[in-house]
Design an enzyme around this catalytic site. Structure first.
Site, PDB file in Angstrom:
ATOM      1  N   ASP A 198       1.367 -10.466   3.783  1.00  0.00           N
ATOM      2  CA  ASP A 198       1.467  -9.140   4.392  1.00  0.00           C
ATOM      3  C   ASP A 198       1.797  -9.247   5.886  1.00  0.00           C
ATOM      4  OD1 ASP A 198       1.189  -6.469   5.035  1.00  0.00           O
ATOM      5  OD2 ASP A 198      -0.643  -6.197   3.878  1.00  0.00           O
ATOM      6  N   ASP A 199       2.984  -8.836   6.259  1.00  0.00           N
ATOM      7  CA  ASP A 199       3.414  -8.788   7.672  1.00  0.00           C
ATOM      8  C   ASP A 199       3.723 -10.164   8.262  1.00  0.00           C
ATOM      9  OD1 ASP A 199       2.875  -6.089   7.437  1.00  0.00           O
ATOM     10  OD2 ASP A 199       1.553  -5.953   9.184  1.00  0.00           O
ATOM     11  N   ASP A 212       6.023  -8.963   2.593  1.00  0.00           N
ATOM     12  CA  ASP A 212       6.498  -7.598   2.325  1.00  0.00           C
ATOM     13  C   ASP A 212       7.322  -7.018   3.462  1.00  0.00           C
ATOM     14  OD1 ASP A 212       4.374  -7.267   4.093  1.00  0.00           O
ATOM     15  OD2 ASP A 212       3.496  -5.572   3.020  1.00  0.00           O
ATOM     16  N   CYS A 269       4.754  -1.749   4.521  1.00  0.00           N
ATOM     17  CA  CYS A 269       4.010  -2.305   3.390  1.00  0.00           C
ATOM     18  C   CYS A 269       4.286  -1.593   2.070  1.00  0.00           C
ATOM     19  CB  CYS A 269       2.516  -2.252   3.681  1.00  0.00           C
ATOM     20  SG  CYS A 269       2.028  -3.039   5.230  1.00  0.00           S
TER      21      CYS A 269
HETATM   22 CA   LIG Z   1       3.086  -5.350   5.310  1.00  0.00          CA
END
Ligand SMILES: [Ca+2]
Ligand SMILES: [Ca+2]
Length: 479
Positions: free
Chosen positions: A52-53, A320, A86
């Site tokens: 994530d990120d 993502d 996201c």
């Molecule tokens: Ca994200």
């Protein structure tokens, strides 16, 4: 991240200002994807690890990631996401559709997150397709922003045999003090070492894989830890590593002259020395959280090898979306049209994939679902916008493969912002009627937008291509 400036290229969503949702009906599987080769005697397993990120530059700073996945498989140097945010990106991964088609356009609000996904798309995803094809499916980790608001806490979406999803709307700290819906039972976790989320998810994943292997059942594991998303709380064993690390000091870091850029960048003030120190600490913490993901990958690969199924399992590693780490003064920002936000790390290892190979084809998050489906021999619904990259995984060149990538962002008013990335250019149109154009060969850090002095014919051509993709649907999206 309340202490950080949140600047997006579109106005924040105003809840209740707009109720519309143009989500189309989910496509039913209606046509089998043509298999490039005869299916293997034993169907492959899949482990899809989604972080994530994690921006591309930070992924390059990870000590073990290249050896764990990259050197054993194929690294895509031009992997992009159809929206650098996201929930829209996760919806694209699960459905193979652009945001303008799946209509999950934000993380929250009437047009965002779990609520929008459940309303429009949840009944036809890579999970339902693979399960229908005989796979045992598992989601372990983050499902969708806002889950399970508007549903019961024990709600399990269609398509998943094993469900251990974080209750994201009840989980501010992510890595600690969180809840998991574990196959219908909501379990709380605290701050003890043994409760550290990435490690708990790893253990759940190992158990699921081991049981599936013993049952001789092909499996699809969607494994989605929160790392390195803020607040980036590392595992205690990693809490003092990477000491003194800095956010990458690229030429665009804290860009002095932003007169070439749109208003949302011009309105961002230069970072102060204190803000830069804070950003460096943030990046250090993010890297620390990723060390537990490296442990996760190592444990997954060890289990696969110990059970002698490594050569029949595909392992994907992807993020993502990316993240701005001070480039153009944008601090921990996403959903913006710049390279560090829209480009993501993507590595794949598995049968038929050459070790330590690289690809420079433009691939998108919408390609993941049709790729998994083809490898599994599963039917793909007509609703898919993406295209299987199986031949790219095998190192073949595909003559009619797309030669550019588009990342988009649709605001609550329906206004469209989007960036077209070609080998030569990054061309952006913002709903405020501002534009940007970067020569990505001469100016890879996007320091000087050329939109005011570019050949009008070039702008017209790029604009037409951008409009074609932001309005595409199904087959018209695929090349
Ligand atoms: Ca994200
Ligand atoms: Ca500049």
């Amino acid at each position: 991240m309340p202490s950080f400036r949140a600047r997006r290229w579109m106005p924040p969503l105003v809840a209740a200002a707009w109720i519309g949702c143009g989500g189309g009906s989910p496509g039913a599987p209606s046509s089998a994807t043509p298999a490039a080769q005869a299916p293997p005697a034993r169907r492959p397993n899949f482990v899809f690890v989604l972080v994530d990120d994690l921006d591309f530059p930070t992924a390059a700073m990870m000590p073990r990631l290249p050896a764990l996945i990259g050197l054993r498989g194929r690294t895509f140097d031009r992997a992009y996401v159809t929206q650098a945010l996201c929930a829209p990106s996760r919806a694209s991964i699960l459905t193979g559709q652009f945001p303008h088609n799946h209509r999950v356009l934000d993380n929250t609000g009437p047009n965002g997150g779990f609520g929008a996904f459940r309303r429009g798309q949840e009944s036809s995803t890579i999970a339902t397709w693979l399960r229908a094809a005989g796979y045992r499916t598992a989601l372990i980790g983050k499902y969708m922003n806002g889950y399970p608001t508007a549903a019961r806490p024990d709600y399990i979406p269609p398509g998943w045999d094993e469900w251990r999803a974080q209750l994201s709307d009840l989980t501010a700290d992510r890595y600690v003090n969180y809840f998991l819906n574990e196959n219908g039972t909501v379990n709380p976790y605290g701050v003890a070492d043994a409760d550290y989320e990435t490690d708990v998810l790893t253990q759940r994943a190992l158990t699921f894989m081991d049981r599936s292997i013993q049952d001789k059942k092909p499996f699809f594991l969607y494994l989605a830890p929160d790392a390195p998303h803020l607040p980036a709380i590392p595992a205690p064993r990693h809490a003092r590593l990477f000491f003194g690390t800095e956010a990458p000091r690229v030429p665009s870091f804290n860009e002095q002259d932003v007169s070439d850029k749109p208003a949302f960048v011009q309105n961002a003030s230069l970072m102060t020395p204190a803000e830069i120190r804070k950003l460096d600490r943030t990046e250090t913490a993010r890297l620390r959280t990723m060390l537990a993901v490296e442990d996760m990958l190592a444990d997954v690969l060890t289990l696969l090898a110990a059970n002698q199924v490594l050569d029949e399992t595909y392992v994907f590693f992807m993020s993502d979306n990316g993240l701005m780490l001070g480039q153009h003064r944008l601090v921990t920002t996403k959903d913006v049209p710049y390279e560090e936000a829209i480009r993501v790390p993507l590595m794949v290892m598995g049968p038929g994939i050459a070790a330590a190979s690289h690809a420079d084809d433009f691939v998108l998050n919408v390609d993941i679902a049709p790729t998994l489906a083809e490898l599994a021999g599963a039917a793909v619904p007509d609703s898919v916008d993406g295209r299987s990259m199986v031949r790219l995984l095998r190192g073949e060149s595909v003559a009619d493969w797309r030669r550019d990538a588009v990342s988009e962002s649709i605001s609550y008013t329906g206004g469209l912002s989007a960036v077209l990335r070609t080998p030569e250019y990054a061309y952006t149109e913002i709903e405020s009627n501002e534009r940007e154009l970067y020569d990505m060969r001469a100016d890879p850090f996007q320091l000087a937008s050329l939109h005011r002095r570019a050949d009008p014919a070039l702008l017209t051509k790029l604009s037409a291509r951008l409009a074609q993709i932001t309005g595409c649907r199904r087959a018209t999206c695929r090349n």
